[in-house]
Design a protein around this motif. Structure first.
Motif, PDB file in Angstrom:
ATOM      1  N   ALA A 216     -14.947   4.253  47.007  1.00 50.27           N
ATOM      2  CA  ALA A 216     -14.109   5.710  46.990  1.00 50.27           C
ATOM      3  C   ALA A 216     -14.929   6.773  46.710  1.00 50.27           C
ATOM      4  CB  ALA A 216     -13.038   5.302  45.723  1.00 50.27           C
ATOM      5  N   PRO A 217     -14.498   7.943  47.115  1.00 50.55           N
ATOM      6  CA  PRO A 217     -13.045   8.305  47.838  1.00 50.55           C
ATOM      7  C   PRO A 217     -13.325   7.902  49.051  1.00 50.55           C
ATOM      8  CG  PRO A 217     -14.151  10.149  47.416  1.00 50.55           C
ATOM      9  CD  PRO A 217     -15.143   9.253  46.789  1.00 50.55           C
ATOM     10  N   CYS A 218     -14.505   7.653  49.641  1.00 53.93           N
ATOM     11  CA  CYS A 218     -14.731   7.460  51.094  1.00 53.93           C
ATOM     12  C   CYS A 218     -14.144   5.977  51.588  1.00 53.93           C
ATOM     13  CB  CYS A 218     -16.075   7.486  51.524  1.00 53.93           C
ATOM     14  SG  CYS A 218     -17.020   8.807  50.554  1.00 53.93           S
ATOM     15  N   PRO A 219     -13.646   6.083  52.869  1.00 49.95           N
ATOM     16  CA  PRO A 219     -13.257   4.758  53.570  1.00 49.95           C
ATOM     17  C   PRO A 219     -14.101   3.983  54.106  1.00 49.95           C
ATOM     18  CG  PRO A 219     -12.318   6.580  54.730  1.00 49.95           C
ATOM     19  CD  PRO A 219     -13.028   7.168  53.437  1.00 49.95           C
ATOM     20  N   HIS A 220     -15.727   4.454  54.034  1.00 55.09           N
ATOM     21  CA  HIS A 220     -16.804   3.786  54.565  1.00 55.09           C
ATOM     22  C   HIS A 220     -18.052   4.398  53.791  1.00 55.09           C
ATOM     23  CE1 HIS A 220     -17.802   7.506  56.151  1.00 55.09           C
ATOM     24  NE2 HIS A 220     -16.327   7.916  56.421  1.00 55.09           N
ATOM     25  N   SER A 275      -7.598   4.874  54.611  1.00 55.61           N
ATOM     26  CA  SER A 275      -8.013   6.470  54.751  1.00 55.61           C
ATOM     27  C   SER A 275      -7.648   6.864  53.133  1.00 55.61           C
ATOM     28  CB  SER A 275      -7.503   7.055  55.875  1.00 55.61           C
ATOM     29  OG  SER A 275      -6.197   6.840  55.657  1.00 55.61           O
ATOM     30  N   ARG A 276      -8.275   8.052  53.229  1.00 56.25           N
ATOM     31  CA  ARG A 276      -7.916   8.813  51.885  1.00 56.25           C
ATOM     32  C   ARG A 276      -7.314  10.524  52.382  1.00 56.25           C
ATOM     33  NH1 ARG A 276      -8.387   7.220  46.966  1.00 56.25           N
ATOM     34  NH2 ARG A 276      -9.843   5.550  47.737  1.00 56.25           N
ATOM     35  N   VAL A 277      -6.465  10.654  51.529  1.00 53.98           N
ATOM     36  CA  VAL A 277      -6.110  12.257  51.527  1.00 53.98           C
ATOM     37  C   VAL A 277      -6.997  13.083  51.139  1.00 53.98           C
ATOM     38  CG1 VAL A 277      -4.126  13.689  51.142  1.00 53.98           C
ATOM     39  CG2 VAL A 277      -3.476  11.438  51.823  1.00 53.98           C
ATOM     40  N   VAL A 278      -7.647  13.956  51.695  1.00 51.83           N
ATOM     41  CA  VAL A 278      -8.526  14.838  51.352  1.00 51.83           C
ATOM     42  C   VAL A 278      -8.347  16.211  51.102  1.00 51.83           C
ATOM     43  CG1 VAL A 278     -10.424  13.287  52.147  1.00 51.83           C
ATOM     44  CG2 VAL A 278      -9.672  15.024  53.666  1.00 51.83           C
ATOM     45  N   ARG A 279      -7.050  16.528  51.274  1.00 51.33           N
ATOM     46  CA  ARG A 279      -6.488  17.823  51.027  1.00 51.33           C
ATOM     47  C   ARG A 279      -5.072  17.934  50.445  1.00 51.33           C
ATOM     48  NH1 ARG A 279     -11.027  19.149  51.294  1.00 51.33           N
ATOM     49  NH2 ARG A 279     -12.028  20.478  52.596  1.00 51.33           N
ATOM     50  N   ARG A 280      -4.518  18.981  49.716  1.00 49.48           N
ATOM     51  CA  ARG A 280      -3.305  18.695  49.451  1.00 49.48           C
ATOM     52  C   ARG A 280      -2.316  18.910  50.577  1.00 49.48           C
ATOM     53  NH1 ARG A 280      -2.086  20.309  44.363  1.00 49.48           N
ATOM     54  NH2 ARG A 280      -3.923  21.396  44.261  1.00 49.48           N
ATOM     55  N   PRO A 281      -1.446  17.746  50.428  1.00 51.08           N
ATOM     56  CA  PRO A 281      -0.420  17.521  51.606  1.00 51.08           C
ATOM     57  C   PRO A 281       0.436  18.682  51.733  1.00 51.08           C
ATOM     58  CG  PRO A 281      -0.472  15.446  50.373  1.00 51.08           C
ATOM     59  CD  PRO A 281      -1.393  16.567  49.785  1.00 51.08           C
ATOM     60  N   ASP A 291      -4.180  15.660  55.780  1.00 51.74           N
ATOM     61  CA  ASP A 291      -5.560  15.815  56.085  1.00 51.74           C
ATOM     62  C   ASP A 291      -6.234  14.290  55.630  1.00 51.74           C
ATOM     63  OD1 ASP A 291      -5.820  18.153  57.446  1.00 51.74           O
ATOM     64  OD2 ASP A 291      -5.217  19.175  55.734  1.00 51.74           O
ATOM     65  N   LEU A 292      -7.068  13.602  56.436  1.00 49.96           N
ATOM     66  CA  LEU A 292      -7.446  12.273  56.165  1.00 49.96           C
ATOM     67  C   LEU A 292      -8.852  12.110  56.610  1.00 49.96           C
ATOM     68  CD1 LEU A 292      -4.478  10.086  57.599  1.00 49.96           C
ATOM     69  CD2 LEU A 292      -4.660  11.022  55.385  1.00 49.96           C
ATOM     70  N   CYS A 293      -9.776  11.359  55.723  1.00 53.59           N
ATOM     71  CA  CYS A 293     -10.745  10.940  56.020  1.00 53.59           C
ATOM     72  C   CYS A 293     -10.577   9.439  56.370  1.00 53.59           C
ATOM     73  CB  CYS A 293     -11.790  10.813  54.740  1.00 53.59           C
ATOM     74  SG  CYS A 293     -13.598  10.666  55.119  1.00 53.59           S
TER      75      CYS A 293
END
Length: 331
Positions: A216-220, A275-281, A291-293
């Motif tokens: 976390a937060p990265c998916p990799h 994947s993770r949401v990296v900006r406010r939806p 916006d996803l990583c």
């Protein structure tokens, strides 16, 4: 029977009691001076928190924000390792102990806890505040120089929150290496600024080279896909504003948002989110933009519309920092 009081509420009450008898103008002045020091560009080689008045004012002002930021990072970690509960925890540079409170909020119960810091007034006040939390009654508060000479005993969890900014580059490297060698899991939190993110990425790279994998937060665990100098990865935690916050910062809102960057790396058999949401939806009429990583080491934007059914409702409820899709098991 009354419901048990949460660690967050217990901490708020304890911090409010700290300021009893301390003139409001003195408390606000101490906080403003300390903020100026912490925002300085030169790493410190001596404790910034000099006496009880300094520590009490700064703890009342900063502990709630640090608590919420660290708790957010820990909850992201806990979601990747649902069977893990740390039996031991070392908080490096922990000051008055916000991170150890966050750990008890994430994983209730007692464990071996050690807080290391070089400011004796901070340790003393942290011990005093922790008396209100039964899970922390046996915590050890130990003075230590955080730097190249630091050695850590083996432990399940090491937290390092808002500390790297205070250290020189060699000391930062030595601290991260010591944490990686000692812990099953390392959680590092810094301010959600470009400079804070750069320190987190530097630490992340060292943790990966030491054999840990990022959950976390990265998916990799590969290189961050954000182009250096163009953007930075950070998240937000909502913090209730105290009267001291309102005094120092002004404004009328009962809350503020703490921006932070973080990384969680571990040796445990835990997997990151898909994947993770990296900006406010962005919620628009009939659609949500996320916006996803992504796990394939790229940034992307996905649009979820009403035709996606239940996924659309989930997207409307999704917040910045959440995993996506919701309920998706870790890899």
């Amino acid at each position: 029977m009354n419901d048990p009081v949460s660690p967050a509420e217990t901490l708020r009450r304890s911090l409010a009691e700290l300021l009893d008898g301390l003139p409001p103008r003195q408390a606000a002045g101490a906080v403003e001076r300390l903020i100026a020091n912490y925002r300085g560009q030169t790493p410190t080689h001596a404790p910034i928190l000099r006496d009880r008045a300094d520590v009490a004012a700064y703890a009342a002002y900063r502990m709630p924000a640090t608590f919420e930021a660290v708790r957010s990072a820990l909850e992201a970690f806990a979601a990747t390792a649902p069977d893990f509960t740390p039996r031991s925890h070392v908080d490096v540079g922990g000051g008055t102990g916000a991170a150890i409170w966050a750990v008890t909020a994430t994983w209730p119960g007692e464990r071996g806890v050690t807080v290391l810091d070089w400011a004796e007034p901070a340790l003393a006040l942290g011990r005093e505040i922790a008396a209100a939390n039964p899970a922390l009654r046996d915590a050890r508060w130990q003075r230590a120089r955080i730097g190249a000479d630091l050695t850590l005993a083996d432990t399940d969890l090491v937290t390092v929150s808002y500390v790297l900014n205070e250290l020189s580059e060699p000391d930062r490297a030595a601290l991260v290496d010591a944490a990686a060698a000692a812990a099953q899991a390392v959680v590092i939190v810094e301010a959600g600024t470009p400079a804070g993110y750069a320190r987190v990425i530097e630490a992340r790279d060292r943790l990966v080279r030491a054999g840990l994998h990022v959950v976390a937060p990265c998916p990799h665990s590969a290189a961050c896909p954000i182009e250096p100098g163009k953007d930075w990865c950070h998240f937000s935690a909502r913090v209730s504003r105290s009267s001291l916050h309102r005094q120092v910062k002004g404004g009328t809102l009962p809350y503020e948002d703490e921006k932070f960057s973080y990384v969680v790396a571990t040796r445990l058999p835990a997997g990151p989110a898909p994947s993770r949401v990296v900006r406010r939806p962005q919620i628009r009429k009939g659609q949500v933009l996320l916006d996803l990583c992504e796990a394939d080491e790229r940034l992307s934007r996905t649009t979820v519309t009403k035709r996606h059914g239940s996924l659309y409702k989930a997207a409307r409820d999704t917040e910045w920092g959440d995993t996506w899709p919701p309920g998706e098991p870790s890899a």
